[in-house]
Design an enzyme around this catalytic site. Sequence first.
Site, mmCIF file in Angstrom:
data_model
loop_
_atom_site.group_PDB
_atom_site.id
_atom_site.type_symbol
_atom_site.label_atom_id
_atom_site.label_comp_id
_atom_site.label_asym_id
_atom_site.label_seq_id
_atom_site.Cartn_x
_atom_site.Cartn_y
_atom_site.Cartn_z
ATOM 1 N N GLU A 116 52.965 37.763 41.905
ATOM 2 C CA GLU A 116 52.412 37.679 40.476
ATOM 3 C C GLU A 116 53.048 38.757 39.774
ATOM 4 O O GLU A 116 52.675 39.890 40.118
ATOM 5 C CB GLU A 116 51.119 37.272 40.386
ATOM 6 C CG GLU A 116 50.650 36.923 38.963
ATOM 7 C CD GLU A 116 49.259 36.674 38.965
ATOM 8 O OE1 GLU A 116 48.357 37.489 39.558
ATOM 9 O OE2 GLU A 116 48.863 35.719 38.257
ATOM 10 N N GLY B 186 40.422 37.331 38.579
ATOM 11 C CA GLY B 186 41.314 38.346 38.422
ATOM 12 C C GLY B 186 42.220 38.245 39.679
ATOM 13 O O GLY B 186 42.705 37.322 40.144
ATOM 14 N N SER B 187 42.738 39.401 40.240
ATOM 15 C CA SER B 187 43.922 39.620 41.050
ATOM 16 C C SER B 187 43.183 39.306 42.745
ATOM 17 O O SER B 187 42.104 39.391 43.020
ATOM 18 C CB SER B 187 44.562 40.764 41.182
ATOM 19 O OG SER B 187 43.668 41.771 41.703
ATOM 20 N N CYS C 12 47.482 33.342 34.386
ATOM 21 C CA CYS C 12 47.246 32.953 35.966
ATOM 22 C C CYS C 12 47.989 31.811 35.965
ATOM 23 O O CYS C 12 48.701 31.508 36.872
ATOM 24 C CB CYS C 12 45.944 32.619 36.160
ATOM 25 S SG CYS C 12 45.092 31.442 35.366
ATOM 26 N N ASN D 105 42.886 39.011 30.176
ATOM 27 C CA ASN D 105 44.029 38.283 29.648
ATOM 28 C C ASN D 105 43.371 37.535 28.507
ATOM 29 O O ASN D 105 44.206 37.147 27.290
ATOM 30 C CB ASN D 105 44.880 37.502 30.446
ATOM 31 C CG ASN D 105 44.159 36.801 31.346
ATOM 32 O OD1 ASN D 105 43.260 36.790 31.660
ATOM 33 N ND2 ASN D 105 44.878 35.583 31.988
ATOM 34 N N LYS E 117 30.609 42.045 33.952
ATOM 35 C CA LYS E 117 31.333 43.442 34.074
ATOM 36 C C LYS E 117 32.536 43.213 33.167
ATOM 37 O O LYS E 117 33.423 42.486 33.548
ATOM 38 C CB LYS E 117 31.545 43.579 35.553
ATOM 39 C CG LYS E 117 32.471 44.933 35.671
ATOM 40 C CD LYS E 117 33.668 44.814 36.081
ATOM 41 C CE LYS E 117 34.272 46.359 36.034
ATOM 42 N NZ LYS E 117 35.275 46.590 34.856
ATOM 43 N N GLU F 79 38.617 33.157 41.170
ATOM 44 C CA GLU F 79 39.706 32.344 40.464
ATOM 45 C C GLU F 79 40.692 33.371 40.322
ATOM 46 O O GLU F 79 40.550 34.411 39.710
ATOM 47 C CB GLU F 79 39.247 32.264 39.048
ATOM 48 C CG GLU F 79 37.976 30.918 38.869
ATOM 49 C CD GLU F 79 38.339 29.620 39.293
ATOM 50 O OE1 GLU F 79 39.529 29.351 39.552
ATOM 51 O OE2 GLU F 79 37.513 28.832 39.537
#
Length: 486
Positions: free
Chosen positions: A383, A228-229, A286, A152, A175, A252
């Site tokens: 989310e 990430g998720s 987020c 994002n 990555k 996170e």
Amino acid sequence: MYPQQISHWIDDSEVASSNGDTFEKRCPMNDRVVSHVARGTAVDVSRAVAAAAAAAESWGRLPAPRRGEILGRAAALLRSSERAFGEIVQTETGKPWKNAVAEVGSSADLGVFMESEGSRFYGKTMTSPVPNRAVRTERAPIGVCAAIMPFNSPLAGVAWKVFPALLCGNAVVVKSHEQTPYTAVAFAKLLKEAGLPGGLCSVVQGLGPEVGTPLVEDPRIGLVSFTGSVPTGKGIQQKVSGRAVLAKVCLELGGKNPLVVCDDADLTLAAEHAVASAFIDAGQRCAAGSRIIVFDNVYESFRAAMLDRTRAVKVGSGPQDDCGPVISRASLDRLLRAVEGAIARGARLVTGGRAVESLAPGYYMEPTILENVAPDDELSQQEQFGPVTCLYRVGNFDEAVRLANSTAFGLTGAIHTVNTNRIEQFISRYRAGLVSINGPTYGAGPHMPFGGVKNSGNGFREPGTESLDVYCEWKTIVVNHDPARV
Ligand code: NAD
């Protein structure tokens, strides 16, 4: 110019995938294929980690202020390349121009902050109850860090991890997210130009299971820093737990962030912040405000103010636009289905809910507000990562706090009120990593520790000085001045 072929960046060179495979990168603004990207393998990962391991030791011995100087030069180069980096970020994400450029500025600010942290790389001295004994702590590098990226805010994301990791004396293997492959390579090239020795910042491209998994399982990786998720983060933690030798894992993760509007709030200001929280970066943050919790006795007036403000949001990626596309066709389809599903379960559409046909085949979605969504509905709990927010009606403050706390997330939250008792109560009773008073649900700066509780993270904070605790080990040193006499 965005490159038509994107490679790995390993040991200061562009390298194709070991099996020659590539995948397509499409631009969210127009669905065009803009590049073919190296589809990495475990072999590529191993090569990048080997280069990092070879470079880490001598870098870790360089004094922190000297390491900081290189980061400071990188920050200056970043600022002077604002346009070039803004174009990369915009091509990859489709963000409106002002947001793409703002990301370059905030990433440079972080480099400056981390440079100065090099001169404050303090430990502690402690007293000892034993005579002739001195005790102190020092920050020690971890060695090789893996930095796994979301899509994002690709440049800020890389800067948040790579600047502190390098300052702390580590080598990093990044990555890239498969949707934003080039930003990290451009950033690593800039670090080289700033004087960073080879191998210290490599970038591997590819898909999560094919590249991310071998990276986190590599025994030479001492820290996995992941943004990430939740499902991916939990999977990474499990994989690292299965290694013969553990590594530190910094997660996170996502958010389902509430913005509470009390009956004494400035409704115009609250509507402004609610709309910015919900729709900046097309809700792909987020810290996006996806639950707007409003006192019953101002609900109708606030709803009208928020609707008015939402209708003024300009969807597009130009200099005057506010809300860009979502990252992929799959993401757009998923969001449209989620809205449809919620309506089928009883939600009412206040506005939006459709793709923006005039901007097709770009992946633009109308800013969307729903109401009458049950608090336990999946739209209230999961989310969405898109320009979709829900309005909830509550009778009083206690109900608002209960609803704010009613998800598995705890990243950020905002309250709009002038009542200092409500402000202090919200600060202490809403469980999250960041609380915002009379503002939006988001907020970040180089000096600010950011992170969440519950499923939003595992306790670490980035950036701020707290991020040094992610990328360092604390080493305790005990010196016996006169061991023979003890
Ligand atoms: P994602 O979990 O799908 O992917 C993130 C990264 O993990 C990608 O680079 C992906 O390739 C990689 N990955 C996927 N499978 C993997 C595996 N098995 N092993 C190792 N790596 C793997 O997340 P996303 O949809 O790309 O990013 C959006 C998410 O990021 C949202 O949930 C958002 O809230 C979160 N986010 C959090 C913060 C924060 O600071 N808390 C900031 C930005 C984004």
